[in-house]
Design a protein around this motif. Structure first.
Motif, PDB file in Angstrom:
ATOM      1  N   ARG A  13       0.758  -1.218   0.060  1.00  8.95           N
ATOM      2  CA  ARG A  13       0.024   0.011  -0.078  1.00  8.95           C
ATOM      3  C   ARG A  13       0.931   1.108   0.060  1.00  8.95           C
ATOM      4  O   ARG A  13       0.754   2.140  -0.798  1.00  8.95           O
ATOM      5  N   LEU A  14       1.735   1.307   0.940  1.00  7.91           N
ATOM      6  CA  LEU A  14       2.392   2.701   0.962  1.00  7.91           C
ATOM      7  C   LEU A  14       3.898   2.410   0.268  1.00  7.91           C
ATOM      8  O   LEU A  14       4.256   3.590  -0.300  1.00  7.91           O
ATOM      9  N   ASP A  36      10.874  -6.815  -3.541  1.00 10.46           N
ATOM     10  CA  ASP A  36       9.731  -7.348  -2.734  1.00 10.46           C
ATOM     11  C   ASP A  36       9.847  -8.915  -2.981  1.00 10.46           C
ATOM     12  O   ASP A  36      10.358  -9.300  -4.245  1.00 10.46           O
ATOM     13  N   SER A  76       6.394  -4.083   9.487  1.00 10.63           N
ATOM     14  CA  SER A  76       7.029  -3.438  10.574  1.00 10.63           C
ATOM     15  C   SER A  76       7.994  -4.491  11.209  1.00 10.63           C
ATOM     16  O   SER A  76       9.241  -4.200  11.617  1.00 10.63           O
ATOM     17  N   HIS A  79      11.831  -4.125  10.063  1.00 10.68           N
ATOM     18  CA  HIS A  79      12.438  -2.949   9.910  1.00 10.68           C
ATOM     19  C   HIS A  79      13.644  -3.030  10.428  1.00 10.68           C
ATOM     20  O   HIS A  79      14.781  -2.562   9.760  1.00 10.68           O
ATOM     21  N   GLU A  96      10.081   3.646   7.282  1.00 11.48           N
ATOM     22  CA  GLU A  96       8.706   3.687   7.799  1.00 11.48           C
ATOM     23  C   GLU A  96       8.733   3.519   9.473  1.00 11.48           C
ATOM     24  O   GLU A  96       9.250   2.935   9.930  1.00 11.48           O
ATOM     25  N   LYS A  97       7.534   4.130   9.899  1.00  8.98           N
ATOM     26  CA  LYS A  97       7.071   3.730  11.141  1.00  8.98           C
ATOM     27  C   LYS A  97       6.408   2.449  11.255  1.00  8.98           C
ATOM     28  O   LYS A  97       6.119   2.291  10.297  1.00  8.98           O
ATOM     29  N   HIS A 182       1.565   7.738  15.476  1.00  6.96           N
ATOM     30  CA  HIS A 182       1.482   8.961  15.049  1.00  6.96           C
ATOM     31  C   HIS A 182       0.921   9.911  16.059  1.00  6.96           C
ATOM     32  O   HIS A 182       1.658  10.989  15.911  1.00  6.96           O
TER      33      HIS A 182
HETATM   34  N1  LIG Z   1       3.699   6.599   7.652  1.00  4.93           N
HETATM   35  C1  LIG Z   1       2.339   6.058   7.453  1.00  4.93           C
HETATM   36  O1  LIG Z   1       0.977   6.858   8.020  1.00  4.93           O
HETATM   37  C2  LIG Z   1       2.322   4.619   6.947  1.00  4.93           C
HETATM   38  C3  LIG Z   1       0.962   4.317   6.522  1.00  4.93           C
HETATM   39  C4  LIG Z   1       0.787   2.913   5.945  1.00  4.93           C
HETATM   40  C5  LIG Z   1       1.826   2.038   6.230  1.00  4.93           C
HETATM   41  N2  LIG Z   1       3.130   2.237   7.112  1.00  4.93           N
HETATM   42  C6  LIG Z   1       4.204   1.620   7.293  1.00  4.93           C
HETATM   43  O2  LIG Z   1       4.599   1.138   5.908  1.00  4.93           O
HETATM   44  C7  LIG Z   1       5.268  -0.384   6.116  1.00  4.93           C
HETATM   45  C8  LIG Z   1       4.294  -1.064   4.991  1.00  4.93           C
HETATM   46  O3  LIG Z   1       2.954  -0.961   5.152  1.00  4.93           O
HETATM   47  P1  LIG Z   1       2.081  -1.355   4.048  1.00  4.93           P
HETATM   48  O4  LIG Z   1       0.722  -0.952   4.575  1.00  4.93           O
HETATM   49  O5  LIG Z   1       2.613  -0.850   2.663  1.00  4.93           O
HETATM   50  O6  LIG Z   1       2.143  -2.960   4.031  1.00  4.93           O
HETATM   51  P2  LIG Z   1       1.706  -4.040   2.773  1.00  4.93           P
HETATM   52  O7  LIG Z   1       1.428  -5.252   3.614  1.00  4.93           O
HETATM   53  O8  LIG Z   1       0.557  -3.452   1.747  1.00  4.93           O
HETATM   54  O9  LIG Z   1       3.156  -4.170   2.114  1.00  4.93           O
HETATM   55  C9  LIG Z   1       4.115  -4.852   2.464  1.00  4.93           C
HETATM   56  C10 LIG Z   1       5.047  -5.268   1.221  1.00  4.93           C
HETATM   57  O10 LIG Z   1       6.207  -5.711   1.715  1.00  4.93           O
HETATM   58  C11 LIG Z   1       6.344  -7.088   0.904  1.00  4.93           C
HETATM   59  N3  LIG Z   1       7.283  -7.657   1.636  1.00  4.93           N
HETATM   60  C12 LIG Z   1       7.003  -8.752   2.898  1.00  4.93           C
HETATM   61  N4  LIG Z   1       7.947  -9.249   3.241  1.00  4.93           N
HETATM   62  C13 LIG Z   1       9.134  -8.777   2.449  1.00  4.93           C
HETATM   63  C14 LIG Z   1      10.679  -9.131   2.534  1.00  4.93           C
HETATM   64  N5  LIG Z   1      11.092  -9.990   3.272  1.00  4.93           N
HETATM   65  N6  LIG Z   1      11.418  -8.576   1.618  1.00  4.93           N
HETATM   66  C15 LIG Z   1      10.687  -7.578   0.587  1.00  4.93           C
HETATM   67  N7  LIG Z   1       9.728  -7.427   0.771  1.00  4.93           N
HETATM   68  C16 LIG Z   1       8.806  -7.934   1.204  1.00  4.93           C
HETATM   69  C17 LIG Z   1       5.171  -7.652   0.867  1.00  4.93           C
HETATM   70  O11 LIG Z   1       5.128  -8.591  -0.342  1.00  4.93           O
HETATM   71  C18 LIG Z   1       4.256  -6.240   0.312  1.00  4.93           C
HETATM   72  O12 LIG Z   1       4.238  -6.160  -0.827  1.00  4.93           O
HETATM   73  C19 LIG Z   1       4.732  -0.730   7.744  1.00  4.93           C
HETATM   74  O13 LIG Z   1       5.613  -0.701   8.262  1.00  4.93           O
HETATM   75  C20 LIG Z   1       3.628   0.266   8.033  1.00  4.93           C
HETATM   76  O14 LIG Z   1       3.383   0.488   9.297  1.00  4.93           O
HETATM   77  C21 LIG Z   1       3.208   3.717   7.381  1.00  4.93           C
END
Ligand SMILES: NC(=O)c1ccc[n+]([C@@H]2O[C@H](COP(=O)([O-])OP(=O)(O)OC[C@H]3O[C@@H](n4cnc5c(N)ncnc54)[C@H](O)[C@@H]3O)[C@@H](O)[C@H]2O)c1
Length: 339
Positions: A13-14, A36, A76, A79, A96-97, A182
């Motif tokens: 997503r992010l 990914d 998370s 990280h 990312e957080k 946040h």
């Molecule tokens: N700052 C913000 O407001 C905000 C908003 C959303 C998410 N986030 C943070 O961003 C991070 C990701 O969130 P998201 O919602 O995008 O998650 P998500 O689950 O949508 O996406 C995670 C991605 O990482 C990939 N992945 C998983 N394991 C992996 C690995 N070992 N190596 C490489 N890729 C791998 C997955 O296939 C997936 O495409 C989280 O830590 C979340 O807390 C922050």
């Protein structure tokens, strides 16, 4: 000055949003590689954004000598390990957080960052880059509202994205760590004080999955800072109208309020239901400017040899620790001091 070459991990997503920003909207940097574990996703994003290198293994990407920096947007729990791998390969890190999913992990991250003072490390507390939040902070620091007494902050995701939210929930670290971080960051930022005591509250009102995860689908916390200021936080994932994030900062001489209605633009729609404004549909659109600005700051630090004044690894630990104590407090029903 040469363009900063970045590799980004996690294209969910992010991660996709950051990748698009890095590839298409930020002068002075090049999205050189993406990583990914989902190969189909990897190839489709690389093709769409015309990214030269793709990796399914993060350590392999970090071994790429052409890369200057990495953006960590993976789940998370990965990280801290990825911060370590990246810094040991000499890469600047945007992460990312939340910093880590427990305090021990955060302390490990501190050691890694301390061992690499030559590298930029920046944490993704993007609200600080949002123009309204930045302006509120400027006014607070200028003393315009006197002493900050209370920060009230709500973070509500839209019901329309609940399916992806439920999929993400098991590896999110829980509502306090994933959502309230946040708001806890804002409490520390606006009050200029660390958090001393927390009381986490919440319940399962709709989604049994959260009960299975020992979590709440609606959660709140009251916190007390070392300087006596207070915070009240609320989060859920089912806001009817869209992405709602609102913050109120009450001072001894005035109040600042950010987005009591999360209107996405100035358009007023008048129909048989009355007059209304539309909300931002999701967090990506609400924070688009802030996500761009935080990455611009990160790449500028690398290019200019400067370091972020805040959003440090220590901020990450302090906020994660407070979020964890909120969760423990929610589980035990007791108000708890931060250790
Ligand atoms: N700052 C913000 O407001 C905000 C908003 C959303 C998410 N986030 C943070 O961003 C991070 C990701 O969130 P998201 O919602 O995008 O998650 P998500 O689950 O949508 O996406 C995670 C991605 O990482 C990939 N992945 C998983 N394991 C992996 C690995 N070992 N190596 C490489 N890729 C791998 C997955 O296939 C997936 O495409 C989280 O830590 C979340 O807390 C922050």
């Amino acid at each position: 000055m040469k363009s900063v070459k970045i590799g980004s991990v996690g294209l969910g997503r992010l991660g996709y949003e950051h990748a698009k920003n890095l590839a298409t909207l930020l002068p002075g940097c090049t999205l050189h590689a993406v990583c990914d574990v989902d190969e189909a996703r990897l190839q489709s994003v690389a093709e769409e954004l015309d990214i030269p290198r793709t990796y399914t293994d993060f350590a392999d990407m970090c071994a790429d000598p052409e890369l200057d920096a990495v953006a960590i947007v993976s789940p998370s729990f990965l990280h801290v390990e990825q911060i370590r791998i990246a810094m040991e390969h000499g890469k600047h890190v945007f992460c990312e957080k939340p910093l880590g999913i427990d305090v021990a992990q955060c302390k490990e991250a501190e050691k890694v960052v301390e061992a690499h003072p030559e590298l930029v490390f920046q944490l993704g507390f993007m609200r600080r880059f949002d123009p309204s939040y930045a302006e509120a902070k400027r006014r607070v620091d200028a003393g315009e509202i006197g002493k900050v007494v209370l920060v009230r902050s709500y973070t509500q995701d839209p019901r329309s994205t609940i399916e992806s939210t439920l999929k993400f929930a098991p590896h999110s670290g829980g509502q306090f760590l994933d959502m309230c971080v946040h708001d806890l960051d804002l409490v520390r930022w606006f009050t200029g004080s660390n958090i001393k005591n927390v009381w986490g509250l919440g319940g399962v009102f709709e989604f049994d999955l959260y009960r299975e995860l020992n979590d709440a689908d609606n959660a709140a916390a009251m916190v007390q800072c070392e300087n006596g200021a207070m915070g009240f936080l609320f989060t859920n994932r089912t806001h009817a109208a869209g992405c709602n994030v609102e913050t109120e900062i009450i001072g001894t001489r005035g109040t600042l309020r950010i987005a009591p209605v999360g209107a996405k633009d100035l358009l007023q729609i008048v129909d048989e239901n009355g007059a209304r404004q539309e909300y931002y549909p999701d967090f990506m659109s609400r924070w688009h400017t802030a996500f761009l600005a935080e990455m611009r700051a990160f790449t500028d630090h690398i290019r200019n040899g400067t370091r972020p004044a805040d959003m440090t690894v220590y901020d990450g630990t302090a906020v994660s620790e407070a979020a964890y104590r909120c969760k423990e407090s929610f589980e035990t029903g007791k108000m708890l001091p931060i250790r």
